[in-house]
Design an enzyme around this catalytic site. Structure first.
Site, PDB file in Angstrom:
ATOM      1  N   GLU A 397       0.947  -1.147   0.202  1.00 33.94           N
ATOM      2  CA  GLU A 397      -0.148  -0.023   0.039  1.00 33.94           C
ATOM      3  C   GLU A 397       0.733   1.329   0.143  1.00 33.94           C
ATOM      4  O   GLU A 397       0.551   2.100  -0.877  1.00 33.94           O
ATOM      5  CB  GLU A 397      -0.971   0.080   1.318  1.00 33.94           C
ATOM      6  CG  GLU A 397      -2.207  -1.108   1.163  1.00 33.94           C
ATOM      7  CD  GLU A 397      -1.687  -2.568   1.374  1.00 33.94           C
ATOM      8  OE1 GLU A 397      -0.644  -2.780   1.557  1.00 33.94           O
ATOM      9  OE2 GLU A 397      -2.525  -3.249   0.971  1.00 33.94           O
ATOM     10  N   ASP A 422      -9.230  -0.786   6.015  1.00 29.95           N
ATOM     11  CA  ASP A 422      -8.552  -1.169   7.288  1.00 29.95           C
ATOM     12  C   ASP A 422      -6.781  -1.301   6.839  1.00 29.95           C
ATOM     13  O   ASP A 422      -5.910  -0.928   7.591  1.00 29.95           O
ATOM     14  CB  ASP A 422      -8.734  -2.586   7.856  1.00 29.95           C
ATOM     15  CG  ASP A 422     -10.145  -2.714   7.922  1.00 29.95           C
ATOM     16  OD1 ASP A 422     -10.635  -2.634   9.094  1.00 29.95           O
ATOM     17  OD2 ASP A 422     -11.264  -2.764   7.039  1.00 29.95           O
ATOM     18  N   HIS A 464     -11.152  -6.139   9.015  1.00 30.32           N
ATOM     19  CA  HIS A 464     -12.161  -5.965   7.799  1.00 30.32           C
ATOM     20  C   HIS A 464     -13.266  -5.098   7.877  1.00 30.32           C
ATOM     21  O   HIS A 464     -14.254  -5.477   7.133  1.00 30.32           O
ATOM     22  CB  HIS A 464     -12.237  -7.254   7.258  1.00 30.32           C
ATOM     23  CG  HIS A 464     -11.124  -7.979   6.560  1.00 30.32           C
ATOM     24  ND1 HIS A 464     -10.455  -8.566   7.433  1.00 30.32           N
ATOM     25  CD2 HIS A 464     -10.570  -7.954   5.412  1.00 30.32           C
ATOM     26  CE1 HIS A 464      -9.243  -9.140   6.739  1.00 30.32           C
ATOM     27  NE2 HIS A 464      -9.701  -8.808   5.466  1.00 30.32           N
TER      28      HIS A 464
END
Ligand SMILES: Cc1ncc(C[n+]2csc(CCOP(=O)(O)OP(=O)(O)O)c2C)c(N)n1
Length: 658
Positions: A397, A422, A464
């Site tokens: 990410e 998340d 999640h």
């Protein structure tokens, strides 16, 4: 030191010499000014000039270069007027950050330099994005990025090299291995012989270059750049060199063995090269004197100019205005034909129509290409837009958010899909430190939308289910959008993509397939900062957003006697606080419902602002309802009681009858 002239002409030999001399002489001057307290901090690159200068001279002026804190030679080699550099270091208006950031923490499109943020590593991913834009436009260009050996221990290094290799990006990764991090020697930093050896693990080429030998640096980098321009690919270069002064001037070099200092002093890149050029007859003592006198004069003149400039003055309006790139919202009215579609379809439709509208919009995310993303938002996109615009990414990410920043720097637009909101924590650093601050710091835009499938009620547990908008509403420079209906989702996503500022776009996954709405079939936009009055009433104001809108509507259906004025915020930054004030002035009672845990959330700020602005209109204390102060549990019985839906009903009734 052995020098090979190869096919370099005399002008280049001289350019390399003066190229190194200038940063050296500037530094020597700065060290004096530092002692006099006239500048605040200095990261010395003395002894490492050959790397900055050799690499920059090997690049074309139109190619981006991303330096670190010791790379003064990059800035001088790109011929930035020295008074602007000096003004930057003195925090003055004519510097590159108008007093907002210090030392080398700036970029400039004019000189194709993209400066670092303190966190070091994100720089490498930004280079990936810049190179990706060049590659997609089929421009045969190299992007060069620097890192110290210390920062190669950051995950960002691994992420950026891996992405560059998987995507075959034309990036020259330059490690300046100068022996020490802040004080940490290499044997406490990594456990391999050469950092260049790591390239094999990433599937890329590498070179080891003597970083103190200017001719070796220039000739080898020049050859590499030509090869990369011909056949785009990443290459890792490890320059062996040494840091001759403290990490910054105040920290000294006591921890460095004397022997090492002496050894490396003999390898000084300028003194050795000067001797060589004297031997070759390219330089004469008189010529050296002349060059030094010229540079000295240039430094002094420019210093005078910078010192003459008055200190920056504070202008609150300007400070606040410069946090975001100005954006003229263009309204595109919805067409009259509608279709009743799900929340998830509306997002997909908005994204698809935006892809047609913006040829240089790139979508990146895990499993988003042929697989269509875990929520199938990009299903069917690859046949329409191709895999170069709908890009599967490795699981990284931080690297991808940084690459999105790089795409934006190089003039493209990016949408990054977080697989789940998340996981944004793994890309948090570039969002809050790079994207959010870049416009305020050096007037660069971050034309990036981060899509955030979020929210609970789906039995998915602590990792999640989070709705983490409060991590971002706190940070100036970011926009935060949180729609509750298919109509809003499509129109707001289109605006988010048009807006050149970084947008966190929250999509509640509980709504994806449960909420339907009539959505105009064509492209349209909706403005940011304009709340939706879902329903008008007189007795109590309900303010919420996202899934909260649906929970509050359900509750109201159970209690038709409550004549509520109902506001869906839609965007949290900018926040339509005026709509809230107007409602409170009408009803005298306010309840704010948020899905997030209560403390530190947006409800607290809205409550405080209402207290400050509407105190005399209130007939009861403002009430906030949020989730329990725990992580989100998985089991249904636990999650139901964690979420605020049930508690909302009781608090609403209590406030209504207050
Ligand atoms: C994420 C992060 N951690 C720690 C620091 C503090 N810090 C700044 S520079 C530095 C050393 C960097 O070493 P290296 O990458 O080898 O570069 P050099 O300073 O030697 O050129 C450290 C620890 C930081 N700026 N950012």
């Amino acid at each position: 030191m052995r020098y090979h002239i190869g096919d370099l002409d005399e002008q280049r030999l001289l350019d390399l010499y003066t190229g190194m001399l200038k940063p050296r002489m500037i530094e020597e001057k700065m060290l004096i000014l530092l002692r006099q307290g006239k500048i605040s901090k200095w990261f010395s690159g003395i002894g490492q000039e050959a790397i900055s200068v050799g690499v920059t001279q090997a690049l074309k002026e139109s190619e981006y270069i991303l330096p670190m804190h010791r790379n003064l030679g990059v800035f001088t080699s790109r011929n930035i007027p020295l008074h602007r550099l000096f003004a930057q270091w003195q925090g003055k208006q004519s510097g590159f950050t108008q007093g907002r950031d210090r030392s080398f923490h700036f970029g400039t499109q004019e000189y194709k330099i993209v400066g670092m943020i303190s966190h070091l590593g994100p720089q490498l991913g930004v280079a990936d994005g810049i190179a990706l834009a060049d590659m997609l436009r089929r421009k045969k260009k190299v992007t060069a990025v620097f890192t110290g050996e210390g920062a190669t221990s950051e995950g960002d290094f691994h992420e950026a090299l891996n992405v560059a290799s998987v995507w075959n990006l034309p990036v020259l990764f330059c490690i300046e291995n100068n022996g020490y991090g802040l004080s940490t020697p290499t044997n406490e930093q990594y456990n391999c012989e050469n950092l260049a050896d790591r390239a094999k693990g990433y599937g890329m080429e590498s070179r080891i270059i003597d970083g103190n030998n200017i001719l070796e640096v220039y000739a080898k980098v020049d050859e590499l750049c030509k090869a990369i321009r011909r056949r785009p690919r990443p290459v890792l270069v490890e320059f062996k060199t040494f840091r001759m002064r403290g990490h910054e001037e105040a920290s000294g070099t006591k921890y460095v063995p004397e022997k090492l200092m002496k050894e490396w002093a003999k390898k000084d890149p300028i003194a050795n090269y000067e001797d060589f050029l004297l031997e070759e007859g390219v330089l004469t003592p008189e010529k050296i004197e002349q060059l030094k006198a010229d540079i000295s004069e240039e430094i002094n003149e420019n210093l005078d100019k910078a010192f003459e400039e008055s200190p920056v003055s504070f202008d609150e309006i300007k400070e606040l205005n410069d946090v975001y790139q100005s954006f003229q919202y263009q309204e595109v009215k919805p067409n009259s034909e509608t279709k009743n579609i799900r929340f998830v379809d509306a997002i997909s439709e908005g994204l698809e129509q935006s892809m047609y509208r913006h040829n240089e919009l790139i979508i990146m995310g895990q499993d988003i290409a042929d697989y269509g993303g875990v929520f199938k938002i990009t299903e069917g996109f690859v046949p329409k837009f191709g895999k170069s615009r709908v890009r599967n990414t490795p699981i990284c990410e931080s690297g991808i958010v940084s690459a999105a920043m790089g795409l934006s720097i190089n003039g493209m637009k990016a949408v990054v899909e977080m697989q789940f909101a998340d996981f944004v924590s793994s890309g948090f650093n570039p969002i809050v430190n790079y994207l959010a601050k870049v416009h305020y710091r050096w007037s660069e835009k971050a034309d990036v939308v981060v899509r955030m499938p979020c929210g609970g009620g789906v039995g998915a547990g602590p990792f999640h289910s989070q709705t983490n908008e409060a991590w971002f509403t706190k940070t100036p420079g970011l926009r935060v959008v949180y729609p509750s209906s298919p109509y809003d989702a499509k129109g707001l996503l289109n605006t988010a993509i048009n807006d050149p500022n970084p947008v966190l776009f929250f999509e509640h996954k509980g709504l994806y397939r449960s909420v339907y709405g009539d959505v105009p079939t064509d492209y349209y936009t909706l403005p940011f900062g304009k709340a939706n009055v879902v329903k008008e009433g007189k007795s109590i104001s309900i303010v919420t957003y996202g899934a909260g809108v649906h929970w509050a509507l359900e509750t109201l259906q159970k209690h038709p006697e409550i004549d509520a004025d109902f506001i869906d915020l839609r965007t949290l930054q900018p926040l339509d606080i005026e709509a809230v004030f107007a409602s409170v002035k009408k009803t005298g009672k306010l309840i704010i419902l948020q899905e997030d845990t209560l403390f530190g959330g947006i409800a607290s700020d809205i409550s405080a602002m209402v207290m400050e602005e509407c105190f005399q209109y209130l007939d009861a204390p403002v009430k906030r309802v949020g989730s329990l102060e725990t992580p989100i549990p998985f089991a249904k019985a636990l999650e139901e009681n964690y979420l605020p839906k049930k508690r909302f009903e009781q608090v609403l009734l209590d406030l209504y009858t207050y």
